[in-house]
Structures are given as C-alpha cells and as structure tokens.
Design a protein around this motif. Sequence first.
Motif, mmCIF file in Angstrom:
data_model
loop_
_atom_site.group_PDB
_atom_site.id
_atom_site.type_symbol
_atom_site.label_atom_id
_atom_site.label_comp_id
_atom_site.label_asym_id
_atom_site.label_seq_id
_atom_site.Cartn_x
_atom_site.Cartn_y
_atom_site.Cartn_z
ATOM 1 N N GLU A 1 0.684 -1.173 0.101
ATOM 2 C CA GLU A 1 -0.128 0.139 0.201
ATOM 3 C C GLU A 1 0.808 1.340 -0.183
ATOM 4 N N GLY A 2 1.897 1.219 0.730
ATOM 5 C CA GLY A 2 2.760 2.263 0.843
ATOM 6 C C GLY A 2 2.250 3.306 2.092
ATOM 7 N N PRO A 3 3.125 4.062 2.559
ATOM 8 C CA PRO A 3 4.470 3.668 2.811
ATOM 9 C C PRO A 3 4.864 2.653 3.210
ATOM 10 N N TRP A 4 3.964 1.945 4.110
ATOM 11 C CA TRP A 4 4.452 0.659 4.764
ATOM 12 C C TRP A 4 3.471 -0.490 4.097
ATOM 13 N N VAL A 5 3.873 -1.431 4.266
ATOM 14 C CA VAL A 5 3.024 -2.759 3.442
ATOM 15 C C VAL A 5 1.745 -2.474 3.604
ATOM 16 N N MET A 6 1.225 -2.450 4.646
ATOM 17 C CA MET A 6 -0.520 -2.237 4.941
ATOM 18 C C MET A 6 -0.894 -0.870 4.934
ATOM 19 N N GLY A 7 -0.128 0.075 4.607
ATOM 20 C CA GLY A 7 -0.533 1.473 4.561
ATOM 21 C C GLY A 7 0.255 2.464 5.480
ATOM 22 N N ASP A 8 -0.537 3.147 6.212
ATOM 23 C CA ASP A 8 0.057 4.180 7.068
ATOM 24 C C ASP A 8 0.479 3.533 8.357
ATOM 25 N N THR A 9 0.463 2.288 8.857
ATOM 26 C CA THR A 9 0.551 1.701 10.036
ATOM 27 C C THR A 9 1.911 0.724 9.716
ATOM 28 N N TYR A 10 2.871 0.712 10.570
ATOM 29 C CA TYR A 10 3.799 -0.322 10.380
ATOM 30 C C TYR A 10 3.424 -1.649 10.849
ATOM 31 N N THR A 11 3.781 -2.730 10.306
ATOM 32 C CA THR A 11 3.347 -4.043 10.872
ATOM 33 C C THR A 11 4.482 -5.142 10.728
ATOM 34 N N ILE A 12 4.423 -6.282 11.159
ATOM 35 C CA ILE A 12 5.120 -7.354 10.904
ATOM 36 C C ILE A 12 5.390 -7.863 9.568
ATOM 37 N N CYS A 13 4.616 -7.177 8.567
ATOM 38 C CA CYS A 13 4.830 -7.225 7.272
ATOM 39 C C CYS A 13 6.142 -6.662 6.717
ATOM 40 N N ASP A 14 6.202 -5.549 7.351
ATOM 41 C CA ASP A 14 7.421 -4.764 6.868
ATOM 42 C C ASP A 14 8.945 -5.340 7.278
ATOM 43 N N PRO A 15 9.161 -5.785 8.096
ATOM 44 C CA PRO A 15 10.343 -6.602 8.500
ATOM 45 C C PRO A 15 10.554 -7.441 7.540
#
Lengths: 206, 206
Positions: free
Chosen positions: A148-162
């Motif tokens: 989604e951007g900026p993080w995988v799930m959108g605005d919220t950083y999750t365990i998808c990002d690392p």
Amino acid sequence: MLKLYYAAHTCSLASHIALNDAGATYSTVRISFADDEQRKPEYLAINPKARVPALVTGKGVLTETPSMLAFIAQSFPQARLAPLDDPFLFAQVQAFNSYLCSTLHVAHAHRMRGHRWVDDPAAIAAMQRKVPETVGACYRLIEDKMLEGPWVMGDTYTICDPYLFTMAQWIEGDGVDPSLFPKVRDHRRRMSERPQVQNAVAEELA
Amino acid sequence: MLKLYYAAHTCSLASHIALNDAGATYSTVRISFADDEQRKPEYLAINPKARVPALVTGKGVLTETPSMLAFIAQSFPQARLAPLDDPFLFAQVQAFNSYLCSTLHVAHAHRMRGHRWVDDPAAIAAMQRKVPETVGACYRLIEDKMLEGPWVMGDTYTICDPYLFTMAQWIEGDGVDPSLFPKVRDHRRRMSERPQVQNAVAEELA
C-alpha cells in the motif's frame, strides 16, 4: 528470555528486526551454514527441520517466520505490530507474510537451494535461469497489488514490513532490477533508516 | 455471507472443511483449472494471484490457506478451532500450517506444477523424480516430530487438522507409501469419518 537462532543473510532477519520493533529482551545464537551447524545434533534438538530461524521461548521452541512474527506481535501488544483486534485485518497481514514465505521465498530458493527439489545438475542450472522471472513476477504483484505504501499495510507499520525488507535484500542477487519496483525500493530504503533495523543488521554482521 | 472460491483436489479443501467445523454460513464457487478459469479477468479481479482458494468476506477478499484458517478460527471463537488466548500455542498451530504451506505443499507442487520454476522439460521430469523423496521427508518429520495424535496438536482438534487431511489426499499420488506413516494414515482415516469433512468433500465433488 527469548533466544533467536539465526544465520546471516537468511530470512531469520525478519524476526530479528521484529524483536527490536517490539522492544523485546532477547539473545541471539548464530548458526553457521558454512560449518553445517544446522544439521548438528545440538541444533536438531532445537529445530529438527535443520533450518533457521528458531525462537526459544519460556514455553518451548517456535519455527516458521510467519508464525514467529505473529507470536512477537501478540506477545508485545503495546508495540502495535499487527491489527490484533480485527480478524480480517490480521488475516490480511498474515496473508502477505504467507505469500512471502510460500511463494517469493520459494522462488528465490531455486537459485541457491535447488538441490532441495532436484538432483540433476543440469536441472539445477535450468532452475536458476528462471529465478529472475519468477522472483520478478512476485515483486510485480507486490508492487502493483499488495504494497500500500509507505508501509506494506498503508500508514501503519506491521510485521509485514521487516519480512518484506528481509526478502528485498536478495533482489539484485536474484537477477531482478529493483528500479522496476519503485515502491518496493523506497520501502527498502525507508526500512534501512530505522534504528531497529540497523541494530538487527549490525548484530547479525558483527 | 462468506463465499469460498475453490477448485477440486486442491488445498482449498482445508478452508472448506474449516468453514464446516466452524458452523459458518457460506457459499462456494468452483473454479475450473481445466478451463483456466483462474486466469480469467473475472477471477483475477478477486484474486490477482490466479490461485485458489480465495474467501470473500464482508470486509474484503482473503487468500493464502494459513491466514484463511486463522481467520476462520478467530471469526468463530465458539468453535474452538485454535488456542486463541495463548500466543505460544497459537503460534505452534500456525507454525504447523506454515510448514504445510511452504514446505510440504511446495514439495508436492514439483510433481504437477514444475513449470512454475523451470522451463526445460527434462528438468521438469527430474523434479518429478525427486517428489517421493522430498514429500516423504516431510511426512517423516510430521510423523516423528509434529503430529501429536489423535489430532495434530494432541487431544484438541484445531485448524491444523483439515489442512493435514487435505495434503494427505495426495500421498499416494506423490509416490509415497502411507503405511510408512501410521499416525498420518490414522489421522486421515479419522478425519474422513467426520461429518464436516464428508460434507465439504461432497460439495466439492458434486
């Protein structure tokens, strides 16, 4: 205290980063693939799969990156690393991680671990030739349909990002041009600027 | 209402059974691989991965069997299909399912879907020759280290059970002798006697 068994340049980095994101107290043990330590009795007693990562907890040993990442998120809810209160959103996070584990990582593994699935050297070479196409197809889907951007799930950083960041370390090695995937490339850069990521990478390369 | 897109004889059966275990109200849509329906625009709009299963929920579409199974367990907590209140036990359930998805299913897929990873027909044949060994190694680990019995996690039925049952449909086809794995074989028989399993199988083969 949590203890992470890892090997450098492997998918164990994802859990290593997530432990930093969670603010967890943990120790690490490096497994040397060059010395085949993952197949020695001491390690097989911890993880009979002869793979990394493995996470020793107070209740027992966990393996498999997607389950370890969910465990870290659920064990440190104050870090808000996953939408724990919404089964659908949590499943979306898990679906992304499952795709990395069972499709992207598997496509990548055909470059250096082809012997898992075939014995013939010519077939191993044939596998390697297709890796840029198969890994590239995964990144096309991630770029166009998932990230989604900026993080995988959108605005919220999750365990998808690392996890995505860990896989994205291998893009060039897999013969894929990262400039074709600007969102993935920007995500990798943004991740590399996080102190939690820098700390995990530094521990693994020390 | 939940809507499951499935294809017969694929891993979508695991979620189909779990929906029955949960007592969920759902409908199904069969995707014909013979007609390449998974690559038609109508289906790609639902699941751009061109794979089954996909689960349409009130909030959006979910894919990837491990995440769908966790979603079903979390959405129907009264069915007690996973240890939802214990992050470690839940992670153990998820680790088992992740192993089936990323290792056992991948080993199996080299028999009929080798074209995913290689173009050369000789290499595809070489892949197929190793499937009995690689799938057999997975079942050795499951038999000896994972399957507690009578259910995967011991006395309590979980979302691991329909997934193992689904994979175990393919044992003979993969050239593996089920008599080498009596716990797995007994699990398959015990599962086949459950009305929830019989209902899902009957719907898929109708």
